[in-house]
Write an enzyme that holds these catalytic residues in place. Structure first.
Site, PDB file in Angstrom:
ATOM      1  CD  GLU A  60      -1.811  -2.400   1.382  1.00 33.14           C
ATOM      2  OE1 GLU A  60      -2.712  -3.245   1.224  1.00 33.14           O
ATOM      3  OE2 GLU A  60      -0.667  -2.670   1.793  1.00 33.14           O
ATOM      4  CG  HIS A 129     -10.112  -7.607   7.564  1.00 35.65           C
ATOM      5  ND1 HIS A 129      -9.341  -8.332   8.438  1.00 35.65           N
ATOM      6  CD2 HIS A 129      -9.491  -7.673   6.364  1.00 35.65           C
ATOM      7  CE1 HIS A 129      -8.295  -8.830   7.779  1.00 35.65           C
ATOM      8  NE2 HIS A 129      -8.367  -8.442   6.523  1.00 35.65           N
TER       9      HIS A 129
END
Length: 325
Positions: A60, A129
């Site tokens: 990322e 998550h």
């Protein structure tokens, strides 16, 4: 008007912007060949090729940095982080480069960069998550932060974000990708600033954003059956917040309820309450109230997960309490 799902509206905005400007490109994990985790880029790889729709490694910070650098050179990248939880790994590029370069260059360098991030609690994905990071992005000077609650805004906000010369974080919700709604057939743009009155009312103002807008609307329907008319305001643009729009609603109803899926400490609700106290304190007939998640990591267990997150029932109860009923 055409009815489409939230993900279809995002796909349409991608497609139109990629077709319009060759300097627009998309990057992210599984957005190309696979078409995106939530189908929001499906078919674009075949249409525009691997140089415009770029599958990246699980890295990322690296691919966000590539996008930020490309934006500084005049491109308009749309970088997708597969889950907002993973945006922590890209924060150096986002905070120290994208958000600051215009200021640090004395206005000579712009960064027309878009980061799309699905987030929120989406049915037993566990604590790592299920993040809600709106308040983190809101705390970074130099960023714009928007979050669409409807397919119409999912389309319009992404279009506006791509055309903006400022870095924009666009926060979606993983539970809303199959949400259906009407989207105009013609091209349009949703402003990156300002609130929207989703339902007018006179008795209290309910401020919400993202998925909590739908809890607020459900609660308002139920309250109306008891003679309570709640005004529902979609905050929509979280940075900058629309101070004037928030204060105008409070001046109309004299009561404020803020609804968010996130935990309360240092959150969106806290900031909205601060603005109300600064701009409309003497208009209040009661202290503002927040509805929010429990201050715990989101449990995996289904029942515990539901217990940790607010819903329309909580909004109804808070509204009645605010009204002394």
């Amino acid at each position: 008007m055409a009815e489409m799902m939230y993900w279809q509206a995002i796909l349409r905005a991608h497609d139109e912007e990629l077709a319009r400007d060759p300097l627009v490109f998309a990057m992210g994990e599984d957005i190309g060949v696979a078409g995106g985790t939530y189908k929001a880029t499906s078919g674009l790889y075949a249409k525009y090729g691997p140089e415009r729709v770029i599958d990246t490694p699980i890295s990322e910070n690296s691919y966000t940095g590539i996008g930020v650098g490309a934006a500084m050179l005049g491109c308009r990248p749309i970088v997708e982080i597969m889950s907002v939880n993973f945006a922590w790994l890209a924060m150096d590029q986002l905070m120290n480069n994208a958000a600051k370069i215009h200021y640090m260059s004395g206005g000579k360098i712009r960064c027309p960069f878009v980061m799309r991030v699905p987030g929120g609690t989406a049915h037993q994905l566990g604590a790592q998550h299920s993040a809600r990071m709106e308040k983190v992005f809101m705390g970074i000077s130099g960023l714009r932060v928007v979050t669409p609650a409807t397919p119409r805004d999912a389309y319009g906000l992404l279009k506006s974000a791509v055309r903006s010369d400022d870095p924009v974080v666009l926060i979606e919700h993983e539970s809303m990708y199959n949400l259906k709604g009407e989207v105009p057939d013609e091209e349009f743009f949703t402003p990156l600033e300002g609130v929207e009155v989703m339902r007018p009312g006179r008795d209290l103002s309910i401020f919400a954003y993202n998925i909590s807008v739908h809890w607020a609307l459900q609660a308002a329907e139920r309250l109306a059956k008891e003679g309570i008319e709640a005004e529902v305001i979609d905050l929509r643009a979280l940075k900058p917040l629309d101070r004037a729009g928030i204060a105008a609603s409070v001046r109309k109803t004299h009561r404020a309820l803020i609804v968010e899926e996130d935990e309360a400490p240092v959150g969106v609700g806290a900031e909205v309450m601060a603005l109300i106290n600064e701009d409309a304190f003497f208009e209040l007939d009661a202290a503002p109230v927040r509805v929010h998640a429990k201050d715990v990591p989101i449990p995996y267990n289904r029942r515990l997960e539901k217990a940790a997150i607010p819903n329309a029932d909580d909004v109804v109860a808070a509204a009645k309490k605010l009204l002394g009923k």
